[in-house]
Design a protein around this motif. Structure first.
Motif, PDB file in Angstrom:
ATOM      1  N   LYS A  32      25.876 -28.671  29.930  1.00  0.00           N
ATOM      2  CA  LYS A  32      27.277 -29.030  30.096  1.00  0.00           C
ATOM      3  C   LYS A  32      27.570 -30.327  29.346  1.00  0.00           C
ATOM      4  O   LYS A  32      28.577 -30.443  28.632  1.00  0.00           O
ATOM      5  CB  LYS A  32      27.571 -29.215  31.587  1.00  0.00           C
ATOM      6  CG  LYS A  32      28.852 -28.504  32.022  1.00  0.00           C
ATOM      7  CD  LYS A  32      29.180 -28.851  33.445  1.00  0.00           C
ATOM      8  CE  LYS A  32      28.758 -27.768  34.401  1.00  0.00           C
ATOM      9  NZ  LYS A  32      28.995 -28.151  35.800  1.00  0.00           N
ATOM     10  N   GLN A  53      32.432 -31.196  22.335  1.00  0.00           N
ATOM     11  CA  GLN A  53      33.896 -31.106  22.370  1.00  0.00           C
ATOM     12  C   GLN A  53      34.517 -32.428  21.936  1.00  0.00           C
ATOM     13  O   GLN A  53      35.426 -32.472  21.103  1.00  0.00           O
ATOM     14  CB  GLN A  53      34.306 -30.753  23.799  1.00  0.00           C
ATOM     15  CG  GLN A  53      35.733 -30.228  23.905  1.00  0.00           C
ATOM     16  CD  GLN A  53      36.118 -30.079  25.357  1.00  0.00           C
ATOM     17  OE1 GLN A  53      35.264 -29.773  26.179  1.00  0.00           O
ATOM     18  NE2 GLN A  53      37.358 -30.321  25.666  1.00  0.00           N
ATOM     19  N   TYR A  54      33.965 -33.497  22.516  1.00  0.00           N
ATOM     20  CA  TYR A  54      34.487 -34.817  22.167  1.00  0.00           C
ATOM     21  C   TYR A  54      34.356 -35.059  20.681  1.00  0.00           C
ATOM     22  O   TYR A  54      35.260 -35.564  20.021  1.00  0.00           O
ATOM     23  CB  TYR A  54      33.751 -35.902  22.945  1.00  0.00           C
ATOM     24  CG  TYR A  54      34.204 -36.015  24.362  1.00  0.00           C
ATOM     25  CD1 TYR A  54      35.543 -35.757  24.710  1.00  0.00           C
ATOM     26  CD2 TYR A  54      33.338 -36.399  25.367  1.00  0.00           C
ATOM     27  CE1 TYR A  54      35.958 -35.848  25.999  1.00  0.00           C
ATOM     28  CE2 TYR A  54      33.752 -36.491  26.680  1.00  0.00           C
ATOM     29  CZ  TYR A  54      35.063 -36.211  27.001  1.00  0.00           C
ATOM     30  OH  TYR A  54      35.473 -36.302  28.261  1.00  0.00           O
ATOM     31  N   LEU A  81      30.130 -30.915  26.378  1.00  0.00           N
ATOM     32  CA  LEU A  81      31.195 -31.908  26.463  1.00  0.00           C
ATOM     33  C   LEU A  81      31.143 -32.851  25.270  1.00  0.00           C
ATOM     34  O   LEU A  81      32.167 -33.155  24.646  1.00  0.00           O
ATOM     35  CB  LEU A  81      31.016 -32.695  27.769  1.00  0.00           C
ATOM     36  CG  LEU A  81      32.306 -33.085  28.468  1.00  0.00           C
ATOM     37  CD1 LEU A  81      33.076 -31.862  28.902  1.00  0.00           C
ATOM     38  CD2 LEU A  81      31.970 -33.956  29.691  1.00  0.00           C
TER      39      LEU A  81
END
Lengths: 81, 164, 251
Positions: free
Chosen positions: B79, B86-87, B83
Motif C-alpha cells: 500500500k 501515486q504521489y 501511495l
C-alpha cells in the motif's frame, strides 16, 4: 565353572572385542577421512557433514559394541557355566 | 604398596562379584520389560497431554500469528509503495504542468517582445520613410526654387545680354 | 588414608548383572531400573509442567527451552517420516528420544552410587536390557501399526515389492531390527558405564573426566540414533510405494 570353559570364555571374549574392533576401525577411519576431504573441498557444508559423520560413526561403533555384548555374555552371563 | 593392595582388592572384587551372582545376570529378561513398555506408553500419553500438545499448539499459533503479521506488513508495504507511486505521479504531473505554464509564459513573453520589436521596427521604417519623403519633397522644393531662380537669373542674363 | 581408599573403592565397585529384585505376585522385576526410570519420568513431567504453566506468545525461560526441544523433535520426526504424516508420531518418537536421553545423562551425571541398595546399584535405566528391549519392541509394534493402519494387509504385500526374492530378507529384517536397536543402545550405554567404572577403579580422580565427557556426548548421540531409526522405520512403513521405485527417482 569348568576351568577349561572359563579359559575358553575369556579368550573368546577377548577375541570378540579385539576382532570386532578391526572392521569398524577401518570403516570409521575411512568415513572420517572422507568427511575431512569433504570439508576441505566444501567448508560451508561442514555442519551437515559433521552431523552425518557422527551418526555414521555411531552406526559403525555399534558393530564393535555387538562384539562387546558377546564378550559380556561370555564373561557375566555365560550360558555354558 | 597401598595402591597395589587397593588394586588387587578392587580387581578381586571385580572378578568375583558378577560371575558368582546366583540369579539374574546381564541378560535377565523378566516382567520389567512389559511393565517398562506400559510405563513408557503412559509417559508418552502424559507428555502428549502436558507437553507436545500445548506447546505444539503454542508454536503453531505463533507461526500463524507471525505469518499473519508478515502478510499484513507486506500488504501495508504494498500500500505504501502504491501511495508513494501515486504521489510521485502527481508530482510529475504537477511538474509537467508548471513547466507548461513556464513555457507558455515564456512563449507569450517572446511573442510580446517580437511584436514590440516589429512594431518598433515598423515605426522606425515609417519614420525613416517619412523623413525620406520630407527630404525628397524639400529637395524637390529646393530644386524647383532653384529652377525658378535659375530661370529668373537666366532670363535676366538673357535680357541683359539682349539689351546690350 | 586407608579409609579414604576403601571408601573410594566402594564407590568404584563395578556391578554387572546384579539386580535389586522386587516381587510383584509371582513376577520379578528390577527395582533399580524402575526407581531411576521414575526419576527420569518425574524430571520430564516437571519440566513439561514448568514449560506449559504459563504459555506466552513470546516464550521465556523454561518455555523457550522446551519449545526449542520440541522444534528439534519435530524436525527429527519430519526428516524421517515426511511433512505430511509426521505429526501423530511426534509424541512417540519424541518421548523415545527424551526418555533415552535423560536416562543416559542421568546415569552419567548423577552419582547414584552414593545411594546404597541392598543388591545391585542405581544406574541409567538404559543399561538394563529390559528397558532397551521394551523400547525396541514398541518401535517394531509402532511401525507395524503405522504400515497396517495405512495400507491394511497390503503392507505385507509390499514385502515383495521390488521382487519376491526380498520377502525372506524383509522378514529377517523385522527380527533383526529390534535386536540391533536394543543391543546397540544397551551395549553402548553399558560399555560407556563400564569404561568409566574401570577407569575410576584404576584412577579414582580427575583422569576419568574426559572419558565421562565423551560418554555424555556418545549417550546423547545414541538417544538421537534410536529416535532417528524408529522414525525412519515408521517412515518406511508409511511410504506409499515400494522401495525400488522411490530409489529410482533419486538416480
Amino acid at each position: 565353572m569348568n576351568p577349561i570353559i572359563a579359559a575358553a570364555s575369556v579368550i573368546a571374549a577377548a577375541l570378540a572385542v579385539g576382532l570386532g574392533a578391526i572392521g569398524p576401525g577401518i570403516g570409521q577411519g575411512n568415513a572420517a577421512g572422507q568427511a575431512v576431504e569433504g570439508i576441505a573441498r566444501q567448508p560451508e557444508a561442514e555442519g551437515k557433514i559433521r552431523a552425518t559423520l557422527l551418526i555414521s560413526l555411531a552406526f559403525m561403533e555399534a558393530l564393535t559394541i555387538y562384539g562387546l555384548v558377546v564378550a559380556l555374555v561370555l564373561l557375566f552371563a555365560n550360558p555354558f557355566s | 604398596m597401598m595402591i597395589n593392595r587397593f588394586l588387587l582388592a578392587a580387581v578381586g572384587a571385580y572378578i568375583n562379584m558378577p560371575v558368582l551372582a546366583d540369579s539374574g545376570g546381564l541378560f535377565d529378561i523378566d516382567a520389567t520389560l512389559p511393565l517398562m513398555a506400559i510405563q513408557f506408553l503412559l509417559l508418552a500419553v502424559i507428555l502428549n497431554a502436558i507437553y507436545y500438545k500445548p506447546l505444539g499448539d503454542a508454536i503453531d499459533e505463533r507461526a500463524s500469528y507471525v505469518q499473519g503479521q508478515l502478510k499484513q506488513a507486506k500488504e501495508q508495504k504494498e500500500k505504501a509503495i502504491a501511495l508513494a507511486q501515486q504521489y510521485e505521479q502527481e508530482l510529475r504531473a504537477v511538474r509537467k504542468q508548471s513547466q507548461e505554464i513556464i513555457a507558455k509564459a515564456e512563449a507569450e513573453a517572446q511573442k510580446l517582445v517580437a511584436e514590440k520589436v516589429q512594431q518598433a521596427q515598423q515605426e522606425v521604417i515609417a519614420q525613416r520613410m517619412k523623413a525620406a519623403e520630407e527630404i525628397a519633397k524639400e529637395k524637390e522644393e529646393a530644386l524647383s526654387a532653384l529652377n525658378q531662380q535659375v530661370e529668373a537669373l537666366s532670363s535676366k542674363i538673357l535680357e541683359k545680354i539682349l539689351s546690350v | 588414608m586407608v579409609n579414604t581408599w576403601s571408601y573410594l573403592a566402594r564407590l568404584a565397585e563395578i556391578e554387572v548383572g546384579e539386580h535389586f529384585y522386587w516381587e510383584i505376585g509371582k513376577y520379578k522385576v528390577h527395582g533399580q531400573v524402575f526407581l531411576v526410570s521414575w526419576f527420569v519420568m518425574a524430571v520430564l513431567i516437571v519440566a513439561s509442567l514448568l514449560a506449559t504453566r504459563n504459555i506466552k506468545r513470546v516464550p521465556e525461560g523454561m518455555q523457550n527451552f522446551m519449545e526449542f526441544v520440541l522444534e528439534f523433535l519435530r524436525g527429527l520426526a519430519r526428516d524421517q517420516i515426511g511433512e505430511k504424516e509426521y505429526r501423530p508420531w511426534v509424541p512417540f518418537i519424541g518421548t523415545l528420544f527424551l526418555f533415552i536421553f535423560v536416562s543416559n545423562w542421568s546415569g552419567a551425571l548423577i552419582p547414584w552410587k552414593l545411594i546404597q541398595l541392598p543388591e545391585g546399584e542405581l544406574a541409567a535405566p538404559t543399561v538394563d536390557i529390559n528397558t532397551t528391549a521394551a523400547f525396541a519392541l514398541l518401535t517394531s509394534l509402532a511401525y507395524f501399526y503405522a504400515g497396517i493402519s495405512k495400507k491394511g494387509l497390503g503392507y505385507f504385500a509390499d514385502y515383495a515389492q521390488p521382487s519376491p526374492i526380498m520377502v525372506p530378507f524383509r522378514v529377517i529384517e523385522d527380527f533383526t531390527r529390534p535386536l540391533s536397536l536394543s543391543f546397540r543402545l544397551f551395549g553402548n550405554i553399558l560399555a560407556d558405564e563400564l569404561a568409566v567404572a574401570v577407569l575410576v577403579l584404576l584412577v579414582p580422580l580427575l583422569i576419568p573426566l574426559p572419558l565421562m565427557v565423551l560418554g555424555l556426548f556418545l549417550s546423547g548421540i545414541q538417544a538421537l540414533i534410536f529416535a532417528t531409526l524408529a522414525g525412519s522405520y515408521i517412515g518406511e512403513a508409511l511410504e506409499t510405494h515400494g522401495h525400488g521405485e522411490g530409489e529410482e527417482e533419486h538416480h
